[in-house]
Design an enzyme around this catalytic site. Structure first.
Site, mmCIF file in Angstrom:
data_model
loop_
_atom_site.group_PDB
_atom_site.id
_atom_site.type_symbol
_atom_site.label_atom_id
_atom_site.label_comp_id
_atom_site.label_asym_id
_atom_site.label_seq_id
_atom_site.Cartn_x
_atom_site.Cartn_y
_atom_site.Cartn_z
ATOM 1 N N GLU A 91 -4.693 -0.843 -1.282
ATOM 2 C CA GLU A 91 -5.996 -0.930 -0.615
ATOM 3 C C GLU A 91 -6.956 0.001 -1.340
ATOM 4 O O GLU A 91 -6.599 1.143 -1.642
ATOM 5 C CB GLU A 91 -5.876 -0.511 0.862
ATOM 6 C CG GLU A 91 -7.218 -0.605 1.601
ATOM 7 C CD GLU A 91 -7.161 -0.162 3.063
ATOM 8 O OE1 GLU A 91 -6.063 0.109 3.582
ATOM 9 O OE2 GLU A 91 -8.251 -0.088 3.673
ATOM 10 N N CYS A 113 -2.086 -2.563 7.692
ATOM 11 C CA CYS A 113 -2.086 -3.474 6.536
ATOM 12 C C CYS A 113 -0.859 -4.378 6.471
ATOM 13 O O CYS A 113 -0.951 -5.519 6.016
ATOM 14 C CB CYS A 113 -2.262 -2.685 5.250
ATOM 15 S SG CYS A 113 -3.921 -1.981 5.144
ATOM 16 N N LYS A 128 -6.798 -4.872 -3.156
ATOM 17 C CA LYS A 128 -7.462 -5.543 -2.039
ATOM 18 C C LYS A 128 -8.462 -4.601 -1.364
ATOM 19 O O LYS A 128 -8.177 -3.427 -1.163
ATOM 20 C CB LYS A 128 -6.414 -6.029 -1.036
ATOM 21 C CG LYS A 128 -5.545 -4.910 -0.451
ATOM 22 C CD LYS A 128 -4.435 -5.493 0.408
ATOM 23 C CE LYS A 128 -3.585 -4.420 1.052
ATOM 24 N NZ LYS A 128 -4.238 -3.609 2.069
ATOM 25 N N GLN A 132 8.269 -13.569 21.299
ATOM 26 C CA GLN A 132 7.886 -14.972 21.523
ATOM 27 C C GLN A 132 8.499 -15.904 20.481
ATOM 28 O O GLN A 132 7.814 -16.744 19.888
ATOM 29 C CB GLN A 132 6.367 -15.126 21.526
ATOM 30 C CG GLN A 132 5.667 -14.337 22.630
ATOM 31 C CD GLN A 132 4.171 -14.537 22.613
ATOM 32 O OE1 GLN A 132 3.693 -15.631 22.870
ATOM 33 N NE2 GLN A 132 3.451 -13.481 22.275
ATOM 34 N N ASP A 149 0.776 -1.251 0.000
ATOM 35 C CA ASP A 149 0.000 0.000 0.000
ATOM 36 C C ASP A 149 0.809 1.304 0.000
ATOM 37 O O ASP A 149 0.442 2.262 0.691
ATOM 38 C CB ASP A 149 -0.976 0.013 1.197
ATOM 39 C CG ASP A 149 -1.939 -1.167 1.187
ATOM 40 O OD1 ASP A 149 -1.890 -1.974 0.252
ATOM 41 O OD2 ASP A 149 -2.739 -1.278 2.127
ATOM 42 N N LYS A 193 -7.660 -4.911 4.770
ATOM 43 C CA LYS A 193 -6.335 -4.566 5.262
ATOM 44 C C LYS A 193 -5.323 -5.650 4.884
ATOM 45 O O LYS A 193 -4.167 -5.361 4.594
ATOM 46 C CB LYS A 193 -6.361 -4.380 6.792
ATOM 47 C CG LYS A 193 -7.389 -3.360 7.292
ATOM 48 C CD LYS A 193 -7.221 -1.986 6.683
ATOM 49 C CE LYS A 193 -8.214 -0.977 7.244
ATOM 50 N NZ LYS A 193 -8.281 0.238 6.410
ATOM 51 N N VAL A 239 3.226 0.321 4.150
ATOM 52 C CA VAL A 239 2.477 1.051 5.183
ATOM 53 C C VAL A 239 1.055 0.502 5.310
ATOM 54 O O VAL A 239 0.536 -0.059 4.356
ATOM 55 C CB VAL A 239 2.422 2.554 4.838
ATOM 56 C CG1 VAL A 239 3.817 3.143 4.815
ATOM 57 C CG2 VAL A 239 1.701 2.830 3.520
ATOM 58 N N THR A 240 0.468 0.763 6.455
ATOM 59 C CA THR A 240 1.111 1.122 7.693
ATOM 60 C C THR A 240 1.449 -0.159 8.458
ATOM 61 O O THR A 240 0.742 -1.152 8.354
ATOM 62 C CB THR A 240 0.226 2.041 8.583
ATOM 63 O OG1 THR A 240 -0.998 1.363 8.887
ATOM 64 C CG2 THR A 240 -0.074 3.347 7.879
HETATM 65 N N1 TIU Z 1 -2.697 0.299 4.288
HETATM 66 C C1 TIU Z 1 -3.134 0.476 5.519
HETATM 67 O O1 TIU Z 1 -2.421 0.288 6.491
HETATM 68 N N2 TIU Z 1 -4.435 0.964 5.674
HETATM 69 C C2 TIU Z 1 -4.853 1.711 6.736
HETATM 70 O O2 TIU Z 1 -6.029 2.039 6.849
HETATM 71 N N3 TIU Z 1 -3.906 2.117 7.625
HETATM 72 C C3 TIU Z 1 -4.084 2.929 8.702
HETATM 73 O O3 TIU Z 1 -3.141 3.091 9.468
HETATM 74 N N4 TIU Z 1 -5.230 3.527 8.907
#
Ligand code: TIU
Length: 219
Positions: free
Chosen positions: A74, A161, A128, A201, A26, A131, A156-157
């Site tokens: 996304e 995702c 997609k 872990q 993303d 997430k 990210v993030t």
């Molecule tokens: N790609 C992704 O992480 N989508 C999000 O909505 N991330 C947020 O941090 N909101």
């Protein structure tokens, strides 16, 4: 044979470059540029934008070594038929008009990948609606077809995702190495926690390392 080894946490990550893919999650303008989805959610996009050069370095190295590259985005169909009301309720900017077009809608400028990391011919782009990159996509089929066992994960993030995708991949038997400086969250506390959650872990979801350590292991 897994002849490449990257120094990583919680222990060294060994992989066969022939059975490894680079997955870039993303890196869209909607998350890395002003006026997109990230900002609409109330975030400062400085951290997500700042990793672009690092991801580019990893991308260039993967391309040079013939490691397959998979990009994800996304977003939703223009009619929003794949947008769950439950998601819209907590992300009400989706589909609304912004300076880069309709937010998180396929085909809009903001939905596409940033210029520096644009896919080239032969690289898979996974669109997609959720997430995770496995939900409602052909990703697993593609990985199986190409005999992929290990995933190097950037993007990210980190806590949203990237994490969802790593967790999905882990349950499906893939070994994931998340690049600590090739991923970003809007808040450094989330970044730190997300890294720890992967490698804690005994590597409950996978491994983490730096882009430099990964690049060293490629040579
Ligand atoms: N790609 C992704 O992480 N989508 C999000 O909505 N991330 C947020 O941090 N909101």
């Amino acid at each position: 044979m897994r002849k490449n080894v990257a120094k990583a946490k919680p222990f060294n990550f060994d992989y066969d470059p022939k059975k490894t893919a680079l997955v870039i999650i993303d890196m869209q303008r909607d998350f890395c540029a002003p006026g997109g989805f990230g900002e609409a959610l109330g975030n400062d996009i400085t951290p997500t934008k700042s990793i672009i050069p690092t991801v580019r370095k990893v991308l260039d190295a993967a391309r040079a070594k013939g490691i397959p590259v998979i990009h994800t985005r996304e977003g939703h169909k223009p009619d929003l038929s794949d947008l769950e009301p439950a998601k819209l309720r907590r992300s009400s900017s989706i589909g609304k008009k912004g300076p880069m077009g309709r937010i998180l809608v396929r085909g809009e400028y903001g939905h596409d990948i940033v210029d520096e990391l644009q896919p080239i011919k032969g690289e898979l782009v996974i669109d997609k609606p959720g997430k995770g990159a496995f939900y409602e996509t052909s990703l697993q089929k593609h990985l199986k077809k190409h005999g992929i066992e290990s995933l190097i994960v950037c993007g990210v993030t980190t806590h949203v995702c990237v994490h969802t995708t790593i967790r999905e991949a882990n349950d499906r038997g893939y070994e994931c190495l998340m690049l600590e400086d090739g991923t970003a969250a809007f808040d450094p506390r989330d970044q730190e926690a997300a890294i720890r959650m992967v490698n804690q872990q005994g590597g409950i979801f996978g491994w983490t390392t730096t882009s430099d350590e990964f690049l060293k292991s490629l040579k």
